[in-house]
Design a protein around this motif. Sequence first.
Motif, PDB file in Angstrom:
ATOM      1  N   ALA A  20     -43.456 101.529  -7.157  1.00 38.31           N
ATOM      2  CA  ALA A  20     -43.605 100.393  -6.236  1.00 38.31           C
ATOM      3  C   ALA A  20     -42.332 100.108  -5.430  1.00 38.31           C
ATOM      4  CB  ALA A  20     -44.006  99.146  -7.025  1.00 38.31           C
ATOM      5  N   LYS A  21     -41.245 100.787  -5.735  1.00 43.41           N
ATOM      6  CA  LYS A  21     -39.981 100.519  -5.040  1.00 43.41           C
ATOM      7  C   LYS A  21     -39.982 101.175  -3.659  1.00 43.41           C
ATOM      8  CE  LYS A  21     -36.159 100.695  -7.557  1.00 43.41           C
ATOM      9  NZ  LYS A  21     -35.130 101.229  -8.465  1.00 43.41           N
ATOM     10  N   PRO A  22     -39.368 100.531  -2.679  1.00 40.50           N
ATOM     11  CA  PRO A  22     -39.269 101.142  -1.353  1.00 40.50           C
ATOM     12  C   PRO A  22     -38.192 102.235  -1.344  1.00 40.50           C
ATOM     13  CG  PRO A  22     -38.115  99.058  -1.371  1.00 40.50           C
ATOM     14  CD  PRO A  22     -38.778  99.193  -2.711  1.00 40.50           C
ATOM     15  N   THR A 109     -34.828 105.681  -6.336  1.00 42.50           N
ATOM     16  CA  THR A 109     -33.918 105.470  -7.460  1.00 42.50           C
ATOM     17  C   THR A 109     -32.547 106.038  -7.124  1.00 42.50           C
ATOM     18  OG1 THR A 109     -33.718 105.672  -9.863  1.00 42.50           O
ATOM     19  CG2 THR A 109     -34.575 107.582  -8.702  1.00 42.50           C
ATOM     20  N   GLY A 110     -31.544 105.547  -7.808  1.00 41.58           N
ATOM     21  CA  GLY A 110     -30.161 105.889  -7.494  1.00 41.58           C
ATOM     22  C   GLY A 110     -29.752 107.289  -7.907  1.00 41.58           C
ATOM     23  N   ALA A 146     -18.163 104.899  -6.839  1.00 37.95           N
ATOM     24  CA  ALA A 146     -18.863 104.017  -5.900  1.00 37.95           C
ATOM     25  C   ALA A 146     -20.342 104.362  -5.869  1.00 37.95           C
ATOM     26  CB  ALA A 146     -18.267 104.167  -4.505  1.00 37.95           C
ATOM     27  N   LYS A 147     -21.136 103.366  -5.532  1.00 41.74           N
ATOM     28  CA  LYS A 147     -22.565 103.572  -5.279  1.00 41.74           C
ATOM     29  C   LYS A 147     -23.016 102.572  -4.235  1.00 41.74           C
ATOM     30  CE  LYS A 147     -25.893 101.000  -7.256  1.00 41.74           C
ATOM     31  NZ  LYS A 147     -26.671 100.579  -6.395  1.00 41.74           N
ATOM     32  N   ARG A 148     -23.978 102.983  -3.450  1.00 43.01           N
ATOM     33  CA  ARG A 148     -24.549 102.060  -2.472  1.00 43.01           C
ATOM     34  C   ARG A 148     -26.022 102.372  -2.293  1.00 43.01           C
ATOM     35  NH1 ARG A 148     -25.584 103.700   2.466  1.00 43.01           N
ATOM     36  NH2 ARG A 148     -24.814 105.703   3.149  1.00 43.01           N
ATOM     37  N   GLY A 149     -26.736 101.332  -1.857  1.00 47.32           N
ATOM     38  CA  GLY A 149     -28.170 101.462  -1.645  1.00 47.32           C
ATOM     39  C   GLY A 149     -28.959 100.938  -2.822  1.00 47.32           C
ATOM     40  N   GLY A 150     -30.218 100.676  -2.569  1.00 45.78           N
ATOM     41  CA  GLY A 150     -31.087 100.179  -3.633  1.00 45.78           C
ATOM     42  C   GLY A 150     -31.018  98.673  -3.779  1.00 45.78           C
ATOM     43  N   LYS A 151     -31.737  98.159  -4.773  1.00 44.47           N
ATOM     44  CA  LYS A 151     -31.852  96.723  -4.990  1.00 44.47           C
ATOM     45  C   LYS A 151     -30.589  96.114  -5.594  1.00 44.47           C
ATOM     46  CE  LYS A 151     -34.453  94.432  -8.194  1.00 44.47           C
ATOM     47  NZ  LYS A 151     -35.678  94.170  -8.948  1.00 44.47           N
TER      48      LYS A 151
END
Length: 161
Positions: A20-22, A109-110, A146-151
């Motif tokens: 269900a995640k975009p 997903t990440g 580092a990480k970016r994006g997602g909820k």
Amino acid sequence: MAYFTHINTMGEAHMVDVSAKPETQREAVAEAAVSMNPTTLKMIVEGKHHKGDVFATARIAGIQAAKRTWELIPLCHPLMLNKVEVTLRADEQNNRVVIQALCRLNGKTGVEMEALTAASVAALTIYDMCKAVQKDIVIGNVRLLAKRGGKSSDYTAVDHD
């Protein structure tokens, strides 16, 4: 309240449902360090290792590992990575090789585990190629930079530029 997403209400491990995640663009950068004697590092840097180009082999191993993370780490989703980049830098002042792995995709997903796996396997490859020359090589400092994006919110390690 924090909770573990891979544990269901019965306390059992399970794969998270991301259907269900975009889709969003997601990116993660991880690093690892491989510490060794100055003579071992010099051999690698000068391309005099009897097994060949250590950096090229480690780079390819890291890229391959990122693509296969879902086969190595339980409960990881198979991901269609758009980019995997593994860079290796000789840090002669500290007698080590610093590895950074960047993974990027458009997905649900990440890619943190893929970046961490790439950096780790690149480090293990350096050890494997150099163990005949030096057995006490140390792999360490494997971490997410580092990480970016997602909820969830973006993340940058405090001591990372």
